[in-house]
Enzyme design. Structure first.
Site, PDB file in Angstrom:
ATOM      1  N   LYS A   1      -2.236  33.866   9.611  1.00  0.00           N
ATOM      2  CA  LYS A   1      -2.300  33.023   8.405  1.00  0.00           C
ATOM      3  C   LYS A   1      -3.731  33.014   7.871  1.00  0.00           C
ATOM      4  O   LYS A   1      -4.683  33.017   8.657  1.00  0.00           O
ATOM      5  CB  LYS A   1      -1.819  31.614   8.756  1.00  0.00           C
ATOM      6  CG  LYS A   1      -1.698  30.687   7.552  1.00  0.00           C
ATOM      7  CD  LYS A   1      -1.087  29.346   7.944  1.00  0.00           C
ATOM      8  CE  LYS A   1      -1.017  28.384   6.766  1.00  0.00           C
ATOM      9  NZ  LYS A   1      -0.424  27.088   7.134  1.00  0.00           N
TER      10      LYS A   1
ATOM     11  N   SER B   1       3.345  25.340   4.337  1.00  0.00           N
ATOM     12  CA  SER B   1       2.403  26.241   3.703  1.00  0.00           C
ATOM     13  C   SER B   1       2.352  27.640   4.328  1.00  0.00           C
ATOM     14  O   SER B   1       1.873  28.565   3.698  1.00  0.00           O
ATOM     15  CB  SER B   1       0.999  25.635   3.765  1.00  0.00           C
ATOM     16  OG  SER B   1       0.575  25.499   5.114  1.00  0.00           O
TER      17      SER B   1
ATOM     18  N   SER C   1       4.183  22.702   8.227  1.00  0.00           N
ATOM     19  CA  SER C   1       3.891  24.010   7.635  1.00  0.00           C
ATOM     20  C   SER C   1       4.323  25.238   8.426  1.00  0.00           C
ATOM     21  O   SER C   1       4.274  26.347   7.901  1.00  0.00           O
ATOM     22  CB  SER C   1       2.395  24.126   7.347  1.00  0.00           C
ATOM     23  OG  SER C   1       2.145  23.604   6.076  1.00  0.00           O
TER      24      SER C   1
HETATM   25  N1  GLN Z   1       3.953  20.050   3.343  1.00  0.00           N
HETATM   26  C1  GLN Z   1       2.987  19.230   4.010  1.00  0.00           C
HETATM   27  C2  GLN Z   1       1.813  18.972   3.097  1.00  0.00           C
HETATM   28  O1  GLN Z   1       1.840  19.447   2.003  1.00  0.00           O
HETATM   29  C3  GLN Z   1       2.560  19.846   5.304  1.00  0.00           C
HETATM   30  C4  GLN Z   1       1.558  20.906   5.146  1.00  0.00           C
HETATM   31  C5  GLN Z   1       1.063  21.447   6.463  1.00  0.00           C
HETATM   32  O2  GLN Z   1       1.674  21.226   7.502  1.00  0.00           O
HETATM   33  N2  GLN Z   1      -0.059  22.129   6.408  1.00  0.00           N
HETATM   34  O3  GLN Z   1       0.880  18.298   3.455  1.00  0.00           O
END
Ligand code: GLN
Length: 445
Positions: free
Chosen positions: A72, A147, A171
């Site tokens: 990532k 994400s 994410s």
């Molecule tokens: N969707 C969540 C957010 O927007 C989690 C994102 C993540 O785990 N990095 O904060």
């Protein structure tokens, strides 16, 4: 495309070489990447060089020897652009490897490149990327989730057997679910975060995404373990995660939280869950209802804590030390103007929204009312989990209230996007218990 476990068998039988495997995946990426856009950066020459070096050095007993892994774009790889899919980190090449990357290199994995993501891991759809959105391989009109959307989509499309993601509030789990692959958020402290560009430090974890549970285990056991460079990493030995897979699930007690089904869950999701529960019962799992009464506070609590920590972590991106610096700053002593313009040009709209929200909840006069209060509610949610897990060994919940949604569907309404995180954000409440407790089901007893 082969799984990591299959590749391992083929290498052991001397039926393939790292170069052949690298060429296979390079071809797959060249064919499908224009349609899916899963990558933030890659270079076939770099992939070939790693494969060639492995051939020269000869095989090792590591299960990931010669196995491709995608990283990532928020996990530092020495000398390779690592940008969190943000313009503010444009051109940044870290001078060091994240601990997990070092472990993969030593294990002989072939790094394929950097995976696309929501900018700084803010999002649930992989649309908030300065590189443009990734598409879901099952239906390119839909999002892959986020994400870690690039990581999950690449695994689902067979562009890599394994990928690293990071999970703060879902994410890894949510994109894995949207793309029909396996992903997990390891317990806080299980995997070193040295070299992970921080979003919210009390929640972030690096974890595996793979096509099968066994592959997920192989990747996790390779990256897990204590690291003296990360003071939050747990000093607990890494066990063989693959052996336990054969044991079956008979005799386990599984809880289904009542509050997770009070409206808003899509029928398709509900049906899939019921099927999974029926399957587990058939395999000998006892399923019972449990209560998690503070579930309704999970979203506001998370979005106060996570944005507060993010605004503090992102303060370092100021145009001075690394990344983007505005060129349109007037002559003379214009330091403040340089900060403001660099940040304005460098951060995308969602990152700005989070920084503004987080700065507000931490500001003098509001700190106690928002941040302090959210910390208290977090304790209540944590208690919900502790109480439930006294009665059952594990919980079964949907990952997301809906299946993968359409590209653009939630982009104009941030709140709707946030609401889709309801089932993944609250597990962080277990985070702090790592050092104190022994899991009920453990290979260590
Ligand atoms: N969707 C969540 C957010 O927007 C989690 C994102 C993540 O785990 N990095 O904060």
């Amino acid at each position: 495309m082969k799984t990591a476990s299959e590749l391992q068998q083929l290498y052991r039988g001397k039926k393939i070489t790292p170069t052949e495997v690298a060429e296979d995946f390079i071809r797959a990426i060249e064919r499908l990447e224009p349609k899916l856009h899963t990558l933030a950066w890659w270079d076939p020459a770099w992939v070939r060089k790693q494969a060639g070096d492995l051939v020269k050095r000869g095989p090792s007993p590591s299960p990931l020897w010669g196995v491709p892994v995608l990283v990532k774009d928020n996990i530092c790889v020495r000398g390779i652009p690592t940008t969190c899919a943000s313009k503010i980190l444009g051109g940044f090449r870290p001078p060091y490897d994240a601990t997990v990357v070092g472990k993969l290199k030593r294990a002989g994995a072939i790094l394929l490149g950097m995976a696309n993501m929501d900018e700084f891991a803010f999002g649930s759809s992989c649309e908030h990327s300065s590189y443009g959105p990734t598409r879901n391989p099952w239906d390119t009109g839909r999002v892959p989730g986020g994400s870690s959307g690039g990581s999950a989509a690449a695994v689902a499309a067979g562009l890599t057997p394994l990928a690293l993601g990071s999970d703060t509030g879902g994410s890894i789990r949510q994109p894995a679910s949207f793309c029909g692959v396996v992903g997990m958020k390891p317990t806080y402290g299980r995997v070193s975060r040295y070299g992970l560009i921080a979003f919210a430090s009390s929640l972030d974890q690096i974890g595996p995404i793979a096509g099968t549970v066994a592959d997920c285990g192989l990747l996790l056991q390779t990256i897990a373990g204590f690291d003296e460079r990360d003071s939050t990493s747990g000093n607990v030995p890494v066990t063989d995660l693959i052996q336990g897979l054969e044991g079956g699930v008979r005799g386990l007690k599984c809880g289904v939280p009542r509050e997770y089904f009070v409206g808003g869950v899509d029928r398709e999701v509900q049906e899939a869950l019921e099927k999974a529960i029926a399957q587990l019962s058939k395999l000998g799992v006892a399923v019972e209802e449990v209560s998690m009464p503070h579930t309704e506070y999970a979203i506001p609590t998370y979005y106060v804590l996570a944005t507060a920590e993010a605004s503090s972590n992102l303060a370092r991106f100021d145009g001075v030390q690394y990344g983007h610096r505005s060129k349109s700053v007037g002559a003379g002593n214009q330091l403040l103007e340089m900060y403001m313009k660099s940040r304005d040009e460098g951060f995308g709209p969602e990152a700005k929204r989070r920084i503004i929200l987080g700065t507000f909840v931490l500001s003098s006069g509001y700190y106690e009312a928002y941040y302090g209060r959210a910390l208290q509610v977090r304790t209540l949610i944590q208690r919900d989990f502790n109480e439930a897990l006294k009665k059952v060994d594990c919980l079964i919940t949907p990952t997301s209230p809906t299946p993968a949604f359409r590209l653009g569907e939630k982009m104009s309404d941030p709140l709707t996007m946030y609401l889709s995180d309801i089932f993944t954000i609250s597990v962080y409440e277990q985070s702090n218990s790592w050092h104190k407790q022994e899991p009920k089901v453990s290979m260590r007893q």
